[in-house]
Design a protein around this motif. Structure first.
Motif, mmCIF file in Angstrom:
data_model
loop_
_atom_site.group_PDB
_atom_site.id
_atom_site.type_symbol
_atom_site.label_atom_id
_atom_site.label_comp_id
_atom_site.label_asym_id
_atom_site.label_seq_id
_atom_site.Cartn_x
_atom_site.Cartn_y
_atom_site.Cartn_z
ATOM 1 N N GLY A 17 0.780 -1.226 0.000
ATOM 2 C CA GLY A 17 0.000 0.000 0.000
ATOM 3 C C GLY A 17 0.813 1.277 0.000
ATOM 4 N N ASP A 59 3.214 2.161 -2.028
ATOM 5 C CA ASP A 59 3.340 2.633 -3.402
ATOM 6 C C ASP A 59 2.094 3.429 -3.817
ATOM 7 O OD1 ASP A 59 2.866 2.225 -6.451
ATOM 8 O OD2 ASP A 59 4.980 1.764 -6.181
ATOM 9 N N GLN A 60 0.914 2.901 -3.494
ATOM 10 C CA GLN A 60 -0.324 3.583 -3.866
ATOM 11 C C GLN A 60 -0.504 4.869 -3.076
ATOM 12 O OE1 GLN A 60 -2.310 2.530 -6.453
ATOM 13 N NE2 GLN A 60 -3.185 4.585 -6.163
ATOM 14 N N THR A 61 -0.083 4.852 -1.791
ATOM 15 C CA THR A 61 -0.147 6.070 -0.973
ATOM 16 C C THR A 61 0.701 7.176 -1.591
ATOM 17 O OG1 THR A 61 -0.495 4.786 1.043
ATOM 18 C CG2 THR A 61 0.307 7.037 1.314
ATOM 19 N N ARG A 121 1.501 7.476 -4.753
ATOM 20 C CA ARG A 121 0.839 7.924 -5.969
ATOM 21 C C ARG A 121 -0.290 8.910 -5.647
ATOM 22 N NH1 ARG A 121 0.995 4.249 -10.679
ATOM 23 N NH2 ARG A 121 2.466 2.562 -10.265
ATOM 24 N N ASP A 122 -1.103 8.533 -4.684
ATOM 25 C CA ASP A 122 -2.273 9.341 -4.363
ATOM 26 C C ASP A 122 -1.893 10.713 -3.835
ATOM 27 O OD1 ASP A 122 -3.815 7.210 -5.138
ATOM 28 O OD2 ASP A 122 -4.197 6.479 -3.100
ATOM 29 N N LEU A 123 -0.927 10.758 -2.916
ATOM 30 C CA LEU A 123 -0.552 12.029 -2.300
ATOM 31 C C LEU A 123 0.159 12.948 -3.283
ATOM 32 C CD1 LEU A 123 0.598 11.089 1.319
ATOM 33 C CD2 LEU A 123 -1.317 12.542 0.672
ATOM 34 N N SER A 124 1.069 12.382 -4.099
ATOM 35 C CA SER A 124 1.872 13.218 -5.003
ATOM 36 C C SER A 124 1.094 13.643 -6.249
ATOM 37 C CB SER A 124 3.148 12.479 -5.419
ATOM 38 O OG SER A 124 2.824 11.285 -6.128
ATOM 39 N N ALA A 125 -0.011 12.977 -6.540
ATOM 40 C CA ALA A 125 -0.761 13.265 -7.771
ATOM 41 C C ALA A 125 -1.239 14.706 -7.831
ATOM 42 C CB ALA A 125 -1.949 12.316 -7.895
ATOM 43 N N SER A 126 -1.485 15.311 -6.671
ATOM 44 C CA SER A 126 -2.007 16.683 -6.654
ATOM 45 C C SER A 126 -0.907 17.738 -6.762
ATOM 46 C CB SER A 126 -2.799 16.918 -5.361
ATOM 47 O OG SER A 126 -1.945 16.754 -4.235
#
Length: 440
Positions: free
Chosen positions: A318, A320-322, A324-329
């Motif tokens: 998880g 890796d997905q965390t 992705r989610d946080l940095s996407a913005s």
């Protein structure tokens, strides 16, 4: 301390370099003793080179400067390892300055300041901060400026003495252009060197041991270019040891054979040559392009890393997905800094301006074509997951060369090669004729 005086006239005693080293062993006692005792003996004469003095203070100051610029630990062990070479460098500097004085070659304050600024830039020191840094470490400004004067005056000496006698003909230029065009598609290598002269066969074991110590320090984190600048005895020391782009057959056989099998960023073991020992690093490699159609060098980028740390024993699922989610913005490096504060990651931050070609392959593949201000895909590491962002990328400027520009560049390449060879021979001759009186 009991005084042992050995006068060395190299015109009569060719093994003088061995005696200089034996004297340097005596210096170790002074670089190892407590500061209070050392200060009482600091002004003692360590050696006299053609009637000019080198003091124990000079040796200790040069050691401190070299250690600071090379990012080496300033310990008794390090000082013990480097003391013999510090003495040899000081002796060479005296010889070079004396030759410049004999030829009435002067160095202007502007030239000295330019050399100082170049030294700061190559060593990652903010402009104007080197002298203040050394002052904090107890090194007088004259120590730094004398080293700069020796470097600049020697460059001017070699140019004045030999440039007019070196003839680069149209045939020479045509030959190099033809040779290069025949090799299109083959590999060429960006190589840097540290050269340590042997002087006499008896010194081979000693110099090889010193080379191994320098390699250990570089592998432990010391900067290759800074070590080259402070300890290499090649004219390339002035540019951090860089030999520029070259092909295998333009290198000595013992070096070329090693370069062919080296990985980018690796450092060689000590390599024996006819006149000394080399340490080589392979900075980069590329395919040869036709003369006049060279690709521009990879641009430098300003890079930010956002590290999502993985606690010891924690489940990585998880993360890796965390990331992705946080940095996407994130739309800027300021956004990345805010995220670093949010996740309390002290190892996150701006990495500064970096040469893409010198990045680790894993990172280079991620950021080389990454658009500015766009977060990368997460990169897994032992300590967690990293998201990169390119804050800024230098513009790539392609300069088209006409025939005149090509021939002038080739001419300068040939001239530099021959001046380099002439400089080594001239310094070797000056060493042989020098009279050195060691007083330890």
């Amino acid at each position: 301390m009991r005084r042992i005086s050995k006068t060395i006239d190299n015109r009569r005693k060719p093994r003088s370099s061995r005696i200089i080293w034996l004297a340097a062993v005596a210096i170790l006692a002074l670089v190892m003793i407590p500061n209070q005792v050392r200060s009482q003996q600091a002004l003692g004469i360590a050696a006299v080179v053609n009637d000019e003095m080198i003091s124990v203070l000079d040796i200790n100051s040069r050691l401190t400067l070299a250690i600071a610029l090379s990012r080496l630990p300033n310990t008794n062990e390090t000082r013990q390892r480097l003391a013999p070479q510090a003495l040899r460098n000081l002796i060479d500097d005296k010889i070079k300055l004396q030759e410049a004085k004999r030829l009435k070659i002067e160095v202007s304050p502007v030239e000295l300041n330019r050399a100082l600024a170049d030294t700061e830039r190559r060593n990652g020191i903010k402009p104007g901060k080197l002298t203040s840094l050394m002052a904090q470490m107890g090194v007088d400004n004259t120590v730094i400026m004398e080293q700069m004067e020796s470097m600049v005056s020697w460059q001017k000496t070699v140019t004045e003495q030999f440039s007019r006698s070196i003839t680069i003909t149209d045939k020479d230029i045509d030959g190099l252009i033809s040779d290069t065009n025949k090799r299109v598609g083959q590999l060429e290598y960006l190589v840097a060197e540290i050269f340590l002269p042997i002087g006499t066969p008896e010194r081979l074991q000693e110099v090889s041991a010193f080379a191994n110590r320098l390699i250990q320090e570089i592998q432990a984190g010391a900067k290759f270019s800074a070590v080259a600048q402070n300890f290499s005895q090649s004219p390339t020391a002035a540019v951090g040891g860089s030999l520029g782009w070259t092909t295998i057959d333009h290198l000595p056989n013992e070096i070329g054979a090693v370069i062919k099998t080296m990985e980018t960023g690796k450092i060689s073991t000590p390599l024996r040559s006819l006149d000394g020992v080399y340490i080589i690093t392979l900075v980069a490699k590329r395919q040869i392009q036709p003369i006049g159609t060279r690709k521009p060098p990879p641009p430098k980028i300003t890079l930010f890393q956002l590290l999502f740390p993985l606690a010891a024993g924690a489940d990585p699922t998880g993360l890796d997905q965390t990331a992705r989610d946080l940095s996407a913005s994130a739309r800027s490096c300021q956004d990345m800094q805010a995220l670093a504060t949010q996740i309390k990651s002290p190892l996150s931050g701006n990495l500064g301006k970096l040469n893409v070609a010198q990045l680790a392959p894993k990172i280079k593949n991620v950021v080389e074509t990454l658009p500015v201000s766009q977060p990368s895909l997460p990169v897994k590491t032992d300590g967690g997951v990293i998201v990169f962002m390119v804050c800024d990328r230098d513009k790539v400027v392609t300069v088209k060369e006409d025939e005149k520009m090509i021939r002038e560049r080739v001419r300068n390449t040939l001239l530099d090669e021959r001046l380099d060879l002439a400089a080594r021979r001239h310094l070797r001759s000056l060493r042989r004729s020098a009279i050195v009186d060691v007083r330890l």
